[in-house]
Design an enzyme around this catalytic site. Sequence first.
Site, mmCIF file in Angstrom:
data_model
loop_
_atom_site.group_PDB
_atom_site.id
_atom_site.type_symbol
_atom_site.label_atom_id
_atom_site.label_comp_id
_atom_site.label_asym_id
_atom_site.label_seq_id
_atom_site.Cartn_x
_atom_site.Cartn_y
_atom_site.Cartn_z
ATOM 1 N N LYS A 22 0.830 -1.216 0.000
ATOM 2 C CA LYS A 22 0.000 0.000 0.000
ATOM 3 C C LYS A 22 0.863 1.265 0.000
ATOM 4 O O LYS A 22 0.677 2.162 -0.807
ATOM 5 C CB LYS A 22 -0.914 -0.002 1.239
ATOM 6 C CG LYS A 22 -1.515 1.346 1.576
ATOM 7 C CD LYS A 22 -2.497 1.252 2.717
ATOM 8 C CE LYS A 22 -2.110 1.931 4.000
ATOM 9 N NZ LYS A 22 -1.649 3.301 3.943
ATOM 10 N N ASN A 23 1.816 1.315 0.914
ATOM 11 C CA ASN A 23 2.582 2.557 1.064
ATOM 12 C C ASN A 23 3.569 2.776 -0.076
ATOM 13 O O ASN A 23 4.136 3.862 -0.205
ATOM 14 C CB ASN A 23 3.309 2.585 2.415
ATOM 15 C CG ASN A 23 2.334 2.791 3.566
ATOM 16 O OD1 ASN A 23 1.137 3.006 3.338
ATOM 17 N ND2 ASN A 23 2.833 2.720 4.789
ATOM 18 N N CYS A 116 -5.585 7.853 8.973
ATOM 19 C CA CYS A 116 -5.754 7.291 10.317
ATOM 20 C C CYS A 116 -5.563 8.347 11.395
ATOM 21 O O CYS A 116 -4.695 9.212 11.285
ATOM 22 C CB CYS A 116 -4.734 6.183 10.536
ATOM 23 S SG CYS A 116 -5.208 4.649 9.753
ATOM 24 N N ARG A 121 -0.566 14.833 12.960
ATOM 25 C CA ARG A 121 0.047 14.531 11.669
ATOM 26 C C ARG A 121 0.191 15.818 10.858
ATOM 27 O O ARG A 121 -0.528 16.051 9.893
ATOM 28 C CB ARG A 121 -0.746 13.474 10.915
ATOM 29 C CG ARG A 121 -0.718 12.135 11.620
ATOM 30 C CD ARG A 121 -1.360 11.044 10.817
ATOM 31 N NE ARG A 121 -0.440 10.428 9.867
ATOM 32 C CZ ARG A 121 -0.733 9.337 9.177
ATOM 33 N NH1 ARG A 121 -1.892 8.757 9.305
ATOM 34 N NH2 ARG A 121 0.143 8.823 8.335
ATOM 35 N N ASP A 304 4.025 1.028 12.109
ATOM 36 C CA ASP A 304 2.798 0.416 11.579
ATOM 37 C C ASP A 304 2.560 -0.990 12.130
ATOM 38 O O ASP A 304 1.476 -1.540 11.935
ATOM 39 C CB ASP A 304 2.848 0.371 10.045
ATOM 40 C CG ASP A 304 2.536 1.726 9.432
ATOM 41 O OD1 ASP A 304 2.191 2.652 10.190
ATOM 42 O OD2 ASP A 304 2.642 1.859 8.207
ATOM 43 N N ARG A 396 -8.997 -0.464 4.175
ATOM 44 C CA ARG A 396 -8.144 0.557 3.555
ATOM 45 C C ARG A 396 -6.786 -0.024 3.190
ATOM 46 O O ARG A 396 -6.128 0.464 2.269
ATOM 47 C CB ARG A 396 -7.915 1.735 4.530
ATOM 48 C CG ARG A 396 -9.088 2.691 4.642
ATOM 49 C CD ARG A 396 -8.682 3.931 5.426
ATOM 50 N NE ARG A 396 -7.338 4.323 5.035
ATOM 51 C CZ ARG A 396 -6.371 4.676 5.883
ATOM 52 N NH1 ARG A 396 -6.604 4.749 7.164
ATOM 53 N NH2 ARG A 396 -5.192 4.996 5.438
HETATM 54 C C1 UD1 Z 1 3.964 7.075 6.281
HETATM 55 C C2 UD1 Z 1 3.102 5.843 6.107
HETATM 56 C C3 UD1 Z 1 2.581 5.389 7.451
HETATM 57 C C4 UD1 Z 1 3.725 5.184 8.430
HETATM 58 C C5 UD1 Z 1 4.620 6.415 8.483
HETATM 59 C C6 UD1 Z 1 5.876 6.202 9.317
HETATM 60 C C7 UD1 Z 1 2.134 6.121 3.910
HETATM 61 C C8 UD1 Z 1 0.901 6.328 3.100
HETATM 62 N N1 UD1 Z 1 1.993 6.161 5.241
HETATM 63 O O1 UD1 Z 1 3.116 8.086 6.819
HETATM 64 O O2 UD1 Z 1 1.878 4.171 7.243
HETATM 65 O O3 UD1 Z 1 3.205 4.941 9.704
HETATM 66 O O4 UD1 Z 1 5.036 6.777 7.159
HETATM 67 O O5 UD1 Z 1 6.592 5.104 8.851
HETATM 68 O O6 UD1 Z 1 3.205 5.856 3.378
HETATM 69 N N2 UD1 Z 1 5.797 14.901 10.612
HETATM 70 C C9 UD1 Z 1 5.921 16.256 10.868
HETATM 71 N N3 UD1 Z 1 5.749 17.128 9.820
HETATM 72 C C10 UD1 Z 1 5.459 16.713 8.549
HETATM 73 C C11 UD1 Z 1 5.342 15.328 8.307
HETATM 74 C C12 UD1 Z 1 5.507 14.445 9.368
HETATM 75 O O7 UD1 Z 1 6.181 16.667 11.989
HETATM 76 O O8 UD1 Z 1 5.314 17.562 7.639
HETATM 77 C C13 UD1 Z 1 5.957 13.936 11.737
HETATM 78 C C14 UD1 Z 1 4.655 13.184 12.011
HETATM 79 O O9 UD1 Z 1 3.825 13.903 12.891
HETATM 80 C C15 UD1 Z 1 5.139 11.905 12.626
HETATM 81 C C16 UD1 Z 1 6.468 11.666 11.929
HETATM 82 O O10 UD1 Z 1 6.845 12.906 11.348
HETATM 83 O O11 UD1 Z 1 5.368 12.067 14.009
HETATM 84 C C17 UD1 Z 1 6.430 10.590 10.860
HETATM 85 O O12 UD1 Z 1 5.549 10.946 9.851
HETATM 86 P P1 UD1 Z 1 5.792 10.564 8.330
HETATM 87 O O13 UD1 Z 1 7.066 9.792 8.183
HETATM 88 O O14 UD1 Z 1 5.625 11.791 7.501
HETATM 89 O O15 UD1 Z 1 4.591 9.596 8.051
HETATM 90 P P2 UD1 Z 1 3.593 9.613 6.837
HETATM 91 O O16 UD1 Z 1 4.310 9.900 5.561
HETATM 92 O O17 UD1 Z 1 2.397 10.414 7.192
#
Ligand code: UD1
Length: 417
Positions: A22-23, A116, A121, A304, A396
């Site tokens: 998925k990711n 989720c 986030r 995850d 999902r």
């Molecule tokens: C992706 C995955 C999700 C997984 C996560 C971490 C997808 C669709 N989802 O989510 O399943 O759990 O990676 O492996 O690929 N953060 C910030 N600012 C930002 C972005 C992120 O502070 O602009 C923080 C978030 O709050 C969180 C951390 O960074 O604490 C990790 O987030 P991130 O790696 O961005 O996860 P996702 O890309 O949302």
Amino acid sequence: MSVIRIQGVRSLEGEIGIQGSKNAVLPVMAASLLHNGTIVIKNVPQIQDVFCMMEILEALGCECQLKQHELLIDTRRLRESQVPVRLGKQMRSSIMLLGPLLGRFHKAKTCYPGGCVIGRRPIDLHLLALRQLGADIDCEGEQITVRADKLQGTDLRLSFPSVGATENALMAAAAAKGVTRIYGAAREPEIEVLCRFLEAMGVRIDGIGGSLLTVHGGERLQDVEFRVPGDRIVAGTYLGALMVAGGELCLLGAPTDHMAGTLTALRQAGCLCKLYPDRIYARMKERPQPMDLSTGPYPEFPTDLQSVMLAVASVAQGRSRIRETVFEERFATAGELKKMGADISVEEGTAYVTGGYPLAGGEVCAADLRGGAALVTAGLASEGESRIHGYFHISRGYEDICRDLSAVGAAISLKED
Ligand code: UD1
């Protein structure tokens, strides 16, 4: 409403084909927008997030055809740069469209994304990366508008290795003129997959797999056929299921290379694994050993799988400690697991779990995708019947969790309530 019903305490035996990731597939679908032509993606999982992304691409003017697990995306009639709010709200990955739409149209509009509810986030790192590449960003209420007459390669530094921000930066950098260096990039396997996809389309990227990615942008792109790997989180979920139920499984198509952190932890908890490049043979003879785990960015243990590990720890032979460092509110599932008889207390980002077997089962509700998978896992170790609501969260990311687990001996089915 659909309910999963499980009669637990049966061992698992047999083979499960692991669906595509998925990711990995969602950013690849988003990156297709950078190209004016046709893209074929293979091993695409039939999950709600993929259907939602297809709907978004179609709303933007693309033609999408999903046959079995092969998806054709024709972007030649792409005309819209605004993601419909209803769809953008449905999943987190909609934010990933900003980079490629900006690359293709020099402007893009979307809303704050859904997905989720697993903690704060924010998207500040996504927006900062786009701004540094030359975009003007306007946030009004729930709407985000980005514009850039010209995207220009530059040096970017991510203060945290965010997966999504790295992906957005990569896609915008692919369209930018000149060289972009992304320092502090996430190293998750899904980033490598996106880089390989961009490379196949004609973008040169140095440093793939590392935390410094150098993108040579602005090249003309070409049609490609691309295969996404198996889903490491789904494979990890089914290993978790085996660990609570006992037995022997072969996971066909599991991406062994991407699972080192996961496999180390599971082996320490007693799961016997034999690895081949495209499959894992796993055996569980006794109840799991207690664990001391901490989630973290790749290659550490994936956040995850934290919820599934809470379920595994709930039947371990002793007291486990599981620390969450990525999404601070990701312990919502602990409350539901407790209703099923688990002994869990959460203090400041750490769950302390005292194992007991079997669990009691009961009526619970999934609050998020991986949390739902954890409740199913707990159901397999429960003596009474378990009824798990909130199936739409699970669908999902899992093609058909009931089909997969019942094929290897679990008494699990999906019923309309
Ligand atoms: C992706 C995955 C999700 C997984 C996560 C971490 C997808 C669709 N989802 O989510 O399943 O759990 O990676 O492996 O690929 N953060 C910030 N600012 C930002 C972005 C992120 O502070 O602009 C923080 C978030 O709050 C969180 C951390 O960074 O604490 C990790 O987030 P991130 O790696 O961005 O996860 P996702 O890309 O949302």
